[in-house]
Design a protein around this motif. Sequence first.
Motif, PDB file in Angstrom:
ATOM      1  N   ASN A 149      67.525  92.138  26.818  1.00 56.12           N
ATOM      2  CA  ASN A 149      68.829  91.988  25.620  1.00 56.12           C
ATOM      3  C   ASN A 149      68.434  90.554  24.740  1.00 56.12           C
ATOM      4  N   ASN A 150      69.370  90.673  23.853  1.00 54.49           N
ATOM      5  CA  ASN A 150      69.622  89.564  22.865  1.00 54.49           C
ATOM      6  C   ASN A 150      71.469  89.085  23.653  1.00 54.49           C
ATOM      7  N   PHE A 151      72.083  87.813  23.827  1.00 48.73           N
ATOM      8  CA  PHE A 151      73.245  87.543  24.611  1.00 48.73           C
ATOM      9  C   PHE A 151      72.764  85.895  24.564  1.00 48.73           C
ATOM     10  N   ARG A 156      69.791  99.095  15.923  1.00 52.78           N
ATOM     11  CA  ARG A 156      68.274  98.536  15.178  1.00 52.78           C
ATOM     12  C   ARG A 156      68.611  96.650  15.290  1.00 52.78           C
ATOM     13  N   CYS A 157      67.233  96.374  16.250  1.00 52.47           N
ATOM     14  CA  CYS A 157      67.822  95.136  15.828  1.00 52.47           C
ATOM     15  C   CYS A 157      67.197  93.993  14.835  1.00 52.47           C
ATOM     16  N   VAL A 158      67.660  93.327  14.197  1.00 46.56           N
ATOM     17  CA  VAL A 158      66.716  92.780  13.132  1.00 46.56           C
ATOM     18  C   VAL A 158      65.273  92.403  13.482  1.00 46.56           C
ATOM     19  N   GLU A 159      64.899  91.464  14.254  1.00 44.39           N
ATOM     20  CA  GLU A 159      63.990  91.661  15.120  1.00 44.39           C
ATOM     21  C   GLU A 159      62.604  93.021  15.113  1.00 44.39           C
ATOM     22  N   ALA A 160      62.967  93.960  15.084  1.00 51.49           N
ATOM     23  CA  ALA A 160      62.328  95.641  14.506  1.00 51.49           C
ATOM     24  C   ALA A 160      61.828  95.579  15.169  1.00 51.49           C
ATOM     25  N   TYR A 189      72.715  95.715  11.736  1.00 54.09           N
ATOM     26  CA  TYR A 189      71.817  95.341  12.154  1.00 54.09           C
ATOM     27  C   TYR A 189      72.549  95.593  13.808  1.00 54.09           C
ATOM     28  N   GLY A 190      71.675  94.756  14.856  1.00 53.31           N
ATOM     29  CA  GLY A 190      72.422  94.551  16.721  1.00 53.31           C
ATOM     30  C   GLY A 190      73.061  92.855  16.095  1.00 53.31           C
ATOM     31  N   PHE A 191      72.582  92.809  14.997  1.00 52.72           N
ATOM     32  CA  PHE A 191      73.826  91.595  15.732  1.00 52.72           C
ATOM     33  C   PHE A 191      75.125  91.167  15.608  1.00 52.72           C
ATOM     34  N   LYS A 192      75.987  92.465  14.384  1.00 52.45           N
ATOM     35  CA  LYS A 192      77.581  92.407  13.737  1.00 52.45           C
ATOM     36  C   LYS A 192      77.704  93.300  15.572  1.00 52.45           C
TER      37      LYS A 192
HETATM   38 MO    MO Z   1      69.305  91.615  16.882  1.00 50.59          MO
END
Ligand code: MO
Length: 328
Positions: free
Chosen positions: A91-93, A148-152, A244-247
Amino acid sequence: MAILIRTPLTGEPRESEVTTEAVYLRRREFLTTAGAGLLLFGTGLAGCRSQDRSEAAETPATGADAIAGVVKSPLSTDEEPTAYDDVTGYNNFYEFGTDKSDPARNAHSLVTDPWTVTIGGAVARPEKVALEDLLKAHTPEERIYRLRCVEAWSMVIPWIGIPLASVLARHQPTGDAKYVALRTLHDPEQMPGQRRAVLEWPYREGLRIDEAMHPLTILAFGMYGRAMPNQNGAPLRLVVPWKYGFKSIKSIVAIDLVTEQPQTSWNMQAPGEYGFYSNVNPDVDHPRWSQRKERRIGEFLRRETLPFNGYGDQVASLYSGMDLKKSF
Ligand SMILES: [Mo]
Ligand SMILES: Nc1nc2c(c(=O)[nH]1)N[C@H]1C(S)=C(S)[C@@H](COP(=O)(O)O)O[C@H]1N2
């Protein structure tokens, strides 16, 4: 009438947390008026690890964190969902650490019940509402969406949520409402990652009003038939599948309708790398890497990334006339 019941989730559910009906009815409880009747979960969860699937199948509505009364959305993709353990373990958090494995280890300190969400700004009916009251007013849907995360890397996740549009409509945006600004909880006691200035806290995100009102945009409070795990953004997170996922901001406490384009965390941090729109776009590279390909978690070969993450037919018209290389 369908009944949707969930109970608080702090950490992983254990056998001992499976409660009797009488006990969990005294806990957080949601009633909805979903027309489609009571759909029990656990039968259609392809891609879950077998243990998860059988657990859910055995105790569909009585597991400690199972969610019932959910309508299946026709907007789902029919791709195979990513394994539950990957979705909850990678995860990204940043509120819980910057490593992909940190949130699963650390997010138990977040208290998600009680939880209130403030809906304000340019609306006729501003309100500070308990999460269960907010959810009660809407029909929950299961929607299988790509993230889809910006880190691909990418995942396919069976989210349970409600359209952001129906929440906004209930609070009656005024003519001044051009954008929606969303904010995560700011509490370094519960979110130890906020003691470090890796981002300017609280995490914040935004959408143009037409993006926010688009039927693909949801507020999710569960996934894989159960309550949202903390590391995935409990108790309420945004999912915008063509971006992208960060949104897809997690653990939301505030939703404000605003006139000016709102500040967003990653754009504030690195404006040359992350724009406001952040539509998945294989033609716009991140300055430090290409965005042409992605690795679907659980797969070996990389896939070609699709414009708008494959949702172009539904959303490309939102951007007609815009230069998406400039407005990235
Ligand atoms: Mo992300
Ligand atoms: N509050 C908050 N929301 C957040 C983040 C974050 O660090 N804090 N990370 C974002 C990023 S970069 C991604 S890719 C997704 C990851 O969601 P997942 O962990 O459920 O896959 O959450 C997004 N939402």
